[in-house]
Design a protein around this motif. Structure first.
Motif, PDB file in Angstrom:
ATOM      1  N   ALA A  24       0.722  -1.181  -0.025  1.00 42.86           N
ATOM      2  CA  ALA A  24       0.009   0.219   0.143  1.00 42.86           C
ATOM      3  C   ALA A  24       0.995   1.218   0.036  1.00 42.86           C
ATOM      4  N   VAL A  25       0.594   2.213  -0.902  1.00 42.88           N
ATOM      5  CA  VAL A  25       1.296   3.636  -0.745  1.00 42.88           C
ATOM      6  C   VAL A  25       0.067   4.578  -0.726  1.00 42.88           C
ATOM      7  N   ARG A  46      -6.067  -0.299   7.411  1.00 47.05           N
ATOM      8  CA  ARG A  46      -5.636  -1.714   6.995  1.00 47.05           C
ATOM      9  C   ARG A  46      -6.566  -2.864   7.817  1.00 47.05           C
ATOM     10  N   THR A  47      -6.552  -2.852   9.093  1.00 45.09           N
ATOM     11  CA  THR A  47      -7.286  -3.468   9.802  1.00 45.09           C
ATOM     12  C   THR A  47      -8.969  -3.434   9.628  1.00 45.09           C
ATOM     13  N   GLN A  91     -10.569   3.598  -0.981  1.00 49.25           N
ATOM     14  CA  GLN A  91     -11.532   4.616  -0.476  1.00 49.25           C
ATOM     15  C   GLN A  91     -10.725   5.461   0.682  1.00 49.25           C
ATOM     16  N   LYS A  92      -9.854   4.665   1.456  1.00 49.06           N
ATOM     17  CA  LYS A  92      -9.367   5.374   2.581  1.00 49.06           C
ATOM     18  C   LYS A  92      -7.887   6.152   2.087  1.00 49.06           C
ATOM     19  N   GLY A  93      -7.879   6.218   0.647  1.00 48.80           N
ATOM     20  CA  GLY A  93      -6.428   6.891   0.142  1.00 48.80           C
ATOM     21  C   GLY A  93      -5.398   6.199  -0.136  1.00 48.80           C
ATOM     22  N   TYR A  94      -5.483   4.978  -0.313  1.00 45.30           N
ATOM     23  CA  TYR A  94      -4.225   4.162  -0.514  1.00 45.30           C
ATOM     24  C   TYR A  94      -4.348   3.571  -1.887  1.00 45.30           C
ATOM     25  N   ALA A  95      -3.016   2.997  -2.622  1.00 39.50           N
ATOM     26  CA  ALA A  95      -3.317   2.377  -3.780  1.00 39.50           C
ATOM     27  C   ALA A  95      -2.331   1.116  -3.526  1.00 39.50           C
ATOM     28  N   MET A  96      -2.714   0.002  -4.110  1.00 39.77           N
ATOM     29  CA  MET A  96      -2.055  -1.249  -3.976  1.00 39.77           C
ATOM     30  C   MET A  96      -1.137  -1.275  -4.959  1.00 39.77           C
ATOM     31  N   VAL A  97       0.228  -1.352  -5.070  1.00 38.78           N
ATOM     32  CA  VAL A  97       1.195  -1.170  -6.212  1.00 38.78           C
ATOM     33  C   VAL A  97       2.037  -2.318  -5.899  1.00 38.78           C
ATOM     34  N   GLU A  98       2.758  -2.751  -6.989  1.00 37.65           N
ATOM     35  CA  GLU A  98       4.060  -3.777  -6.848  1.00 37.65           C
ATOM     36  C   GLU A  98       5.053  -3.160  -6.106  1.00 37.65           C
ATOM     37  N   LYS A  99       5.594  -4.108  -5.324  1.00 31.52           N
ATOM     38  CA  LYS A  99       6.629  -3.538  -4.270  1.00 31.52           C
ATOM     39  C   LYS A  99       7.782  -2.983  -4.826  1.00 31.52           C
ATOM     40  N   GLU A 100       8.051  -3.478  -6.083  1.00 30.32           N
ATOM     41  CA  GLU A 100       9.328  -3.095  -6.700  1.00 30.32           C
ATOM     42  C   GLU A 100       9.034  -1.590  -7.196  1.00 30.32           C
TER      43      GLU A 100
END
Length: 128
Positions: A24-25, A46-47, A91-100
């Motif tokens: 997450a970023v 996250r929880t 919705q909470k202001g994060y994007a899931m991106v590849e770790k690299e």
């Protein structure tokens, strides 16, 4: 016994389909680790999203047939759960991106946030 051997043989294939590791970023370009407050907010968000994912998992339908159909159904349900988590985090202001790619994405989001802030300043400054 044959089903067990097939399942064991297919595990590496199924694991390979899992895709890259996602992290997450923040979509405002701030680093989660930048301050204790951002870390605490992330952990709380996250929880909540993990709870939403668990609620979605309660609707899973069991597959009594096994074989390739069961593997495909499991992969489909896993992807759906992943989508629920990613949507909640968005919705909470994060994007899931590849770790690299996380550092590059944080920089991109930061530049976009800065450009938006500058545009807002220009718009409010020209209204005088």
């Amino acid at each position: 016994m044959t089903r067990l051997l097939i399942a064991i043989a297919l595990l590496p294939i199924a694991a390979g389909c899992a895709g890259p590791e996602l992290v997450a970023v923040r979509t405002d370009g701030q680093r989660i680790a930048a301050s204790p407050m951002l870390r605490q907010n992330y952990e709380a968000d996250r929880t909540v999203c993990l709870g939403e994912t668990q609620k979605a998992n309660l609707t899973r339908t069991p597959n009594y047939y096994g074989g390739f159909a069961a593997i495909a159904k499991q992969a489909e349900q896993d992807q759906a759960a992943s989508d629920v988590f990613a949507g909640c985090m968005a919705q909470k202001g994060y994007a899931m991106v590849e770790k690299e790619k996380a550092d590059a994405k944080i920089a991109e989001y930061g530049a976009t946030a800065q450009a938006i802030a500058q545009e807002k300043q220009m718009m409010t400054g020209s209204v005088r």
